[in-house]
Scaffold this motif. Structure first.
Motif, PDB file in Angstrom:
ATOM      1  N   GLU A  80       0.207  -1.034   0.093  1.00 50.65           N
ATOM      2  CA  GLU A  80      -0.122  -0.008  -0.164  1.00 50.65           C
ATOM      3  C   GLU A  80       0.734   1.072  -0.194  1.00 50.65           C
ATOM      4  O   GLU A  80       0.533   2.108  -1.004  1.00 50.65           O
ATOM      5  N   SER A  81       1.805   0.866   0.552  1.00 53.19           N
ATOM      6  CA  SER A  81       2.906   2.626   0.762  1.00 53.19           C
ATOM      7  C   SER A  81       3.477   2.046  -0.447  1.00 53.19           C
ATOM      8  O   SER A  81       3.692   3.979  -0.571  1.00 53.19           O
ATOM      9  N   LEU A  82       3.491   2.175  -1.397  1.00 54.28           N
ATOM     10  CA  LEU A  82       4.209   2.212  -3.416  1.00 54.28           C
ATOM     11  C   LEU A  82       3.281   2.942  -3.464  1.00 54.28           C
ATOM     12  O   LEU A  82       3.636   3.410  -4.794  1.00 54.28           O
ATOM     13  N   ALA A  83       1.617   3.088  -3.549  1.00 54.28           N
ATOM     14  CA  ALA A  83       0.751   3.335  -4.352  1.00 54.28           C
ATOM     15  C   ALA A  83       0.710   4.528  -4.701  1.00 54.28           C
ATOM     16  O   ALA A  83       0.904   4.939  -6.292  1.00 54.28           O
ATOM     17  N   GLY A  84       1.113   5.768  -4.049  1.00 52.30           N
ATOM     18  CA  GLY A  84       1.518   6.999  -4.358  1.00 52.30           C
ATOM     19  C   GLY A  84       2.759   7.408  -5.154  1.00 52.30           C
ATOM     20  O   GLY A  84       2.937   7.507  -5.939  1.00 52.30           O
ATOM     21  N   ARG A  85       3.727   6.246  -5.079  1.00 56.15           N
ATOM     22  CA  ARG A  85       5.422   6.123  -5.587  1.00 56.15           C
ATOM     23  C   ARG A  85       4.369   6.289  -6.985  1.00 56.15           C
ATOM     24  O   ARG A  85       5.271   6.451  -8.524  1.00 56.15           O
ATOM     25  N   ILE A  86       4.369   4.995  -7.360  1.00 56.40           N
ATOM     26  CA  ILE A  86       3.775   4.346  -8.864  1.00 56.40           C
ATOM     27  C   ILE A  86       3.069   5.077  -9.660  1.00 56.40           C
ATOM     28  O   ILE A  86       2.789   5.697 -10.171  1.00 56.40           O
ATOM     29  N   ALA A  87       1.477   5.385  -8.839  1.00 57.90           N
ATOM     30  CA  ALA A  87       1.169   6.957  -9.377  1.00 57.90           C
ATOM     31  C   ALA A  87       1.363   8.023  -9.746  1.00 57.90           C
ATOM     32  O   ALA A  87       1.349   8.003 -10.955  1.00 57.90           O
ATOM     33  N   TRP A  88       2.130   8.585  -9.107  1.00 60.30           N
ATOM     34  CA  TRP A  88       3.316   9.394  -9.492  1.00 60.30           C
ATOM     35  C   TRP A  88       4.033   9.578 -10.437  1.00 60.30           C
ATOM     36  O   TRP A  88       3.965  10.129 -11.692  1.00 60.30           O
TER      37      TRP A  88
END
Length: 333
Positions: A80-88
């Motif tokens: 879950e913590s990686l979602a923002g980085r991937i979406a960026w």
């Protein structure tokens, strides 16, 4: 924001189902996905394409699905913590393509300019000029559509993370080009004017600056809401930090659709960079200012604002702690 789909066998069917949940097509997409040139062609090596633009509604929903679904499937998992980085990165890929198209369109515009200068009135020259203008306009059309997709994906990123997406460099600007341009020289003049306007929003400027250690969103957003109620055409100018006060202000600007000018530091100026940025902000002749306590740079800006008599709001770190304690007591009651 978990999405539940009923049975659908094609993307148009999915789009129709989403229409029931998300409302209507945005004006932005309706404008960006309109054909502005006959015989679409983005390069001399390409054949002319007479196909229509993609369906605006389907593209709008695709952007929400592309970014939003990523957060859905990773939520409550160890990734879950990686979602923002991937979406960026997803949003950035659209930004990269829009940037490439803009560069190609600029080169095409130079070609049009050269042909206008060398025009001899011959039939061959006029045909070459018409082709060059068509390519430039096609690239503008494509760039605008991709930029619209990027901005909508960035809006979904903001909704999911609470933070505005920001590009590693450059500005995020897009505004649909007008369609019918007859003379090539008029086309170039109109294109240049649109470029200037998109990078220099017109309206009363409100300047904003604050420290990076700031948590009280309500205090800042309520003040900005009040300013915008008095100055509905305001343009917000910030000091472009990616966390704390500036991030809160940028998120507010994205949510309310307020034009934002982010002043980054000119590192070549060394220790004077921050003070030079403050001077740039005051040079905009702001109608109002909001300064939150942070470093000496905010203190410097506050003194300049007072000296110039700009109507201003000043918040201290202690103010947000007192406000938080006050709210805590009332919520406990």
């Amino acid at each position: 924001m978990t999405r539940i789909f009923r049975s659908a066998r094609s993307f148009p069917e999915i789009a129709d189902l989403l229409a029931l949940e998300t409302g209507q097509l945005s004006d932005r997409f309706a404008d960006a996905f309109v054909e502005t040139v006959d015989g679409f062609r983005m390069g001399h090596a390409e054949e002319t394409c007479d196909a229509a633009m993609p369906d605006a509604w389907q593209v709008q929903q695709a952007m929400e699905l592309l970014v939003g679904t990523l957060f859905d499937v990773l939520r409550d998992t160890r990734l879950e913590s990686l979602a923002g980085r991937i979406a960026w990165g997803i949003v950035h890929s659209f930004h990269k393509v829009a940037d490439q198209l803009e560069g190609e369109a600029d080169k095409a515009a130079l070609k049009v300019k050269d042909l206008i200068r060398d025009a001899d009135g011959s039939e061959v020259m006029m045909a070459e000029l018409e082709e060059a203008q068509s390519i430039c306009q096609s690239l503008d059309e494509a760039r605008e559509a991709v930029a619209c997709m990027r901005d909508h994906a960035a809006g979904t990123y903001l909704a999911e993370t609470g933070k505005p997406w920001s590009s590693p460099r450059g500005s995020l600007v897009s505004a649909k080009r007008t369609a019918s341009v007859v003379a090539a020289s008029d086309f170039l003049a109109a294109r240049r004017e649109r470029r200037v306007e998109s990078h220099a929003p017109k309206g009363p400027v409100v300047i904003f600056s604050g420290g990076q250690l700031w948590e009280d969103h309500r205090q800042i957003t309520q003040t900005l809401d009040g300013i915008r109620a008095r100055v509905p055409t305001m343009v917000l100018a910030t000091t472009a930090q990616d966390k704390g006060c500036d991030a809160i202000a940028a998120a507010w600007a994205a949510r309310t659709g307020t034009p934002l000018i982010a002043f980054t530091l000119n590192r070549k100026l060394g220790q004077r960079a921050g003070f030079a940025r403050n001077e740039q902000l005051l040079a905009l002749r702001p109608v109002e200012a909001l300064v939150c306590e942070g470093s000496g740079l905010q203190s410097h800006l506050a003194r300049m604002v007072r000296a110039q008599g700009v109507p201003a709001h000043f918040f201290r770190l202690a103010d947000q702690r007192i406000e938080a304690q006050y709210r805590g007591r009332h919520e406990a009651v």
